[in-house]
Structure formats: C-alpha cells, structure tokens
Design a protein around this motif. Structure first.
Motif, mmCIF file in Angstrom:
data_model
loop_
_atom_site.group_PDB
_atom_site.id
_atom_site.type_symbol
_atom_site.label_atom_id
_atom_site.label_comp_id
_atom_site.label_asym_id
_atom_site.label_seq_id
_atom_site.Cartn_x
_atom_site.Cartn_y
_atom_site.Cartn_z
ATOM 1 N N ASP A 1 0.858 -1.190 0.000
ATOM 2 C CA ASP A 1 0.000 0.000 0.000
ATOM 3 C C ASP A 1 0.887 1.230 0.000
ATOM 4 O O ASP A 1 1.775 1.368 0.860
ATOM 5 C CB ASP A 1 -0.883 0.024 1.249
ATOM 6 N N VAL A 2 0.657 2.110 -0.966
ATOM 7 C CA VAL A 2 1.471 3.330 -1.056
ATOM 8 C C VAL A 2 0.569 4.560 -1.199
ATOM 9 O O VAL A 2 -0.617 4.454 -1.523
ATOM 10 C CB VAL A 2 2.460 3.295 -2.258
ATOM 11 N N ILE A 3 1.198 5.714 -0.954
ATOM 12 C CA ILE A 3 0.509 7.002 -1.113
ATOM 13 C C ILE A 3 1.287 7.817 -2.143
ATOM 14 O O ILE A 3 2.532 7.783 -2.168
ATOM 15 C CB ILE A 3 0.479 7.755 0.232
ATOM 16 N N VAL A 4 0.563 8.523 -2.996
ATOM 17 C CA VAL A 4 1.212 9.465 -3.925
ATOM 18 C C VAL A 4 1.589 10.690 -3.095
ATOM 19 O O VAL A 4 0.728 11.459 -2.667
ATOM 20 C CB VAL A 4 0.259 9.872 -5.066
ATOM 21 N N THR A 5 2.875 10.844 -2.827
ATOM 22 C CA THR A 5 3.292 11.968 -1.982
ATOM 23 C C THR A 5 3.720 13.170 -2.809
ATOM 24 O O THR A 5 3.822 14.274 -2.285
ATOM 25 C CB THR A 5 4.457 11.562 -1.046
ATOM 26 N N GLU B 1 5.808 10.400 -7.014
ATOM 27 C CA GLU B 1 6.619 9.847 -5.938
ATOM 28 C C GLU B 1 5.692 9.032 -5.047
ATOM 29 O O GLU B 1 4.655 9.534 -4.609
ATOM 30 C CB GLU B 1 7.250 10.980 -5.134
ATOM 31 N N LEU B 2 6.051 7.774 -4.827
ATOM 32 C CA LEU B 2 5.220 6.865 -4.032
ATOM 33 C C LEU B 2 5.968 6.483 -2.768
ATOM 34 O O LEU B 2 7.146 6.094 -2.828
ATOM 35 C CB LEU B 2 4.908 5.600 -4.840
ATOM 36 N N THR B 3 5.291 6.601 -1.627
ATOM 37 C CA THR B 3 5.915 6.162 -0.370
ATOM 38 C C THR B 3 4.954 5.206 0.327
ATOM 39 O O THR B 3 3.749 5.213 0.069
ATOM 40 C CB THR B 3 6.219 7.346 0.579
ATOM 41 N N GLN C 1 9.967 6.355 -7.575
ATOM 42 C CA GLN C 1 9.526 7.404 -8.498
ATOM 43 C C GLN C 1 9.267 6.774 -9.863
ATOM 44 O O GLN C 1 10.072 5.972 -10.355
ATOM 45 C CB GLN C 1 10.593 8.494 -8.620
ATOM 46 N N ILE C 2 8.142 7.144 -10.462
ATOM 47 C CA ILE C 2 7.823 6.686 -11.821
ATOM 48 C C ILE C 2 7.448 7.888 -12.676
ATOM 49 O O ILE C 2 7.050 8.930 -12.151
ATOM 50 C CB ILE C 2 6.656 5.658 -11.832
ATOM 51 N N GLY C 3 7.603 7.755 -13.980
ATOM 52 C CA GLY C 3 7.197 8.814 -14.910
ATOM 53 C C GLY C 3 6.139 8.249 -15.845
ATOM 54 O O GLY C 3 6.272 7.115 -16.310
ATOM 55 N N VAL C 4 5.083 9.028 -16.104
ATOM 56 C CA VAL C 4 3.964 8.514 -16.905
ATOM 57 C C VAL C 4 3.599 9.518 -18.000
ATOM 58 O O VAL C 4 3.246 10.669 -17.713
ATOM 59 C CB VAL C 4 2.728 8.249 -16.025
ATOM 60 N N LEU C 5 3.692 9.055 -19.234
ATOM 61 C CA LEU C 5 3.265 9.870 -20.382
ATOM 62 C C LEU C 5 1.781 9.645 -20.622
ATOM 63 O O LEU C 5 1.332 8.492 -20.675
ATOM 64 C CB LEU C 5 4.055 9.431 -21.624
ATOM 65 N N LEU C 6 1.035 10.735 -20.775
ATOM 66 C CA LEU C 6 -0.384 10.602 -21.110
ATOM 67 C C LEU C 6 -0.472 10.205 -22.573
ATOM 68 O O LEU C 6 -0.114 10.970 -23.468
ATOM 69 C CB LEU C 6 -1.119 11.925 -20.870
ATOM 70 N N ASP C 7 -0.931 8.970 -22.798
ATOM 71 C CA ASP C 7 -0.971 8.433 -24.152
ATOM 72 C C ASP C 7 -2.355 8.706 -24.749
ATOM 73 O O ASP C 7 -3.355 8.228 -24.224
ATOM 74 C CB ASP C 7 -0.704 6.918 -24.065
ATOM 75 N N GLY D 1 -1.758 12.402 -2.279
ATOM 76 C CA GLY D 1 -2.594 11.844 -1.213
ATOM 77 C C GLY D 1 -3.364 10.612 -1.663
ATOM 78 O O GLY D 1 -3.871 9.870 -0.823
ATOM 79 N N SER D 2 -3.445 10.375 -2.989
ATOM 80 C CA SER D 2 -4.143 9.173 -3.473
ATOM 81 C C SER D 2 -3.447 7.928 -2.947
ATOM 82 O O SER D 2 -2.217 7.883 -2.830
ATOM 83 C CB SER D 2 -4.130 9.112 -5.004
#
Ligand code: FES
Length: 315
Positions: free
Chosen positions: A3-7, A20-22, A63-69, A85-86
């Motif tokens: 379980d992670v939170i988008v910080t 960034e996920l913690t 950390q991940i990077g996401v391109l809106l496809d 917070g998600s």
C-alpha cells in the motif's frame, strides 16, 4: 502487494507527470536494482507496469514517470487523474531489464518516456564509476522529461541530448555505436520504431545479440488477435478447452477456473508464461528472445495463439 501514497505529483514535460510513491505505513520500501519496474494497481482495476526512475539506493520512495498516451486504454489517463494523497497498491519491484554484471562499457539509449529505466541505470553506473554514455532522444526540449535532473547530475558529462527540432543535436547512431569491444553492452528503451532503429544499427556495427538489451514500455495494439480457433489441453487433467477466434487463451483458462497469473496482458511482462508440452505456439509477445520463442516450449497465453490445431499446456 504494497500500500502506497502518492506523496508528490510533478509536471516534468508536456504530457509527462512523475509520481513519488511512499509506503502508507511510513515503512521502508523493498530495495530495487536499476531497470526494475513495478505493477501499479489502478483504482479502475487496471494493472500497469512502470519503470522506477529514482536512484536505486533510495528506499524511502519509488519514483515513476507517466506519459499521457492519447491512444491510452485507460491506464495513463487514470494515472494522470491521481492527486497527491491518493492511495494505491503496487507490486514489489521486478527486474526484466537488468544491467549486465561486469560490463566493460555501457551505452544507454532512451527515446521519449523510455528515459525512465535508463535514468535509473545512469544513476547506478555513475555511482560505481562505470564507463558509460547516455543518449536521450526526443522531439523537442519541452516534450522530454528529467532534462534538468540530467544536466545537474553527477553524470551530466556522460549525457548527450538529441532533439528532432534542433538538427545540430541529432544522434549519429553509427558513430555512437562504432568500436564495439567484448564486454560492451547496449540498453535501449523507447517507442518500438526507435528501439528497432538503434538495435539494427548496432547489429550492423557488429554488436552481438547477447550484448543488446531492450525494455518495452508499450506495445503496438494486437491487431491480428482474431485468427482462427484451436484447442488447449491441460496436461494434468486431460481437459480440453476450445479457444475461439475472438478470445485469448488466458480468458478461456480463467473462465474455466484455471488460476493463471496475469499482469500486463500485452505480452510484455512474462507473468503469464506457461510451459508448452506439445504443439506450436504462435508467439505474439515481446518478452521472450527470438531463440526462446523458437524453442516453442513456453508461451504467453495473454496474447499468443497457436499455429497447430492443439496445444498441450503444463497446467
Ligand atoms: Fe504480461 Fe502475459 S500477462 S506477458
């Protein structure tokens, strides 16, 4: 599952966000090696793979990077809709694109969002003071992520930026790939056409197959899915299942109560890899090497089909 939170959610370039996920319990994350990816379980129920792009020695965050496809099947859209917070669930990191041990020299090639695993590799190679070069190609400065990070990194001297709209920066692949020597390794990630170009230039320059490493972050849509029906037989029970032209083997197996692990469902990750005891699979995956596919002793039921009327599976 973790379980992670988008910080932190950061706009890195046009259409590209980093996340960034913690850990939700503030704990330490699993260690990972350069080239690793995680499965992200989206609120929509979809599962997507993203490469980790932070320094592999960090344990407090991923950390991940996401391109809106624009052609997204919903994954990148759902990622971009997340807010700080998600909460999410992710898998432990897995590495299908690892750095070779004891390599003499490493050439890293990234096209667009394909920079994510390559960035992590550059961080690691710089940390161990390895001999490497990074070539990062994109349409324009505003459309590529992490340029400032690269320019301010300890490996900035190893990095070459190539933008289509700046002809004087264009990549001279033949020059970059000249002078292969034993122990050299090439790593490439980016759009399929970009990877094919780099790999074919490398082959032409004499790079052997086992020195070439690629990572798929997306595949072309499977347009030839509906090609004939066939049967799969479960070796353990002798049960015979009909796979119609418009269904995948994985769908048929799951509907029949077979517990088949699935993740990308696009032939990228290898999660569903299943042993084939008889018959000739029609491989549609990007996971196995051509030699592994030619052996015909395993296949990916999420996307692959059968050339023979029947496949006997080790299930
Ligand atoms: Fe990823 Fe089949 S689920 S290759």
């Amino acid at each position: 599952m973790i379980d992670v939170i988008v910080t932190r959610k950061t706009l890195e370039a046009e259409g590209i966000l980093s996340f960034e996920l913690t850990r939700a319990d503030d704990g330490v994350l699993m260690p990972f090696s350069a080239g690793s990816h995680i499965d992200v379980h989206l609120p929509s129920g979809q599962i997507r793979q993203y490469s980790l792009c932070n320094h592999p020695s960090e344990l407090h965050r991923y950390q991940i990077g996401v391109l809106l496809d624009p052609a997204s099947r919903g994954g990148s859209k759902a990622m971009h809709a997340l807010v700080e917070g998600s909460r999410l669930q992710i898998s432990e990191p897995r590495n299908l694109f690892a750095l070779a041990h004891g390599g003499r020299r490493s050439l890293l090639f990234a096209g667009g969002i394909g920079i994510t695993p390559i960035l992590c590799m550059a961080e690691r190679l710089a940390q161990i003071d390895a001999d490497f070069q990074l070539h990062y190609c994109g349409r324009s400065r505003s459309q590529v992520a992490f340029v400032e990070r690269i320019q301010h990194s300890i490996f900035s001297d190893h990095a070459h930026l190539h933008f289509d709209d700046q002809p004087d920066t264009q990549l001279n692949a033949a020059q970059a790939l000249a002078s292969y020597a034993e122990g050299d390794h090439l790593y490439v990630c980016g759009p399929a056409g970009f990877m094919e170009f780099i790999l074919s230039e490398a082959r032409n320059a004499g790079w052997p197959a086992d020195s070439l490493h690629r990572e798929y972050f997306a595949v072309q849509p499977l347009t030839q899915m509906n090609e004939g029906s066939f049967e799969v037989v479960l070796a353990s029970s002798g049960r015979c299942l009909h796979v119609p032209a418009d269904r995948s083997v994985a769908e048929v197996l799951l509907e029949s109560g077979i517990d088949l692990p699935l993740s990308c469902e696009q032939g990228i990750c290898g999660t569903c890899l299943t042993r084939v005891l008889e018959g000739e699979p029609d491989h549609r995956d990007m996971f196995m090497t051509p030699a592994e596919q030619a052996a015909n002793d395993q296949f990916t039921p999420c996307c692959s089909r059968s050339k023979s009327p029947r496949l006997v599976l080790d299930l």
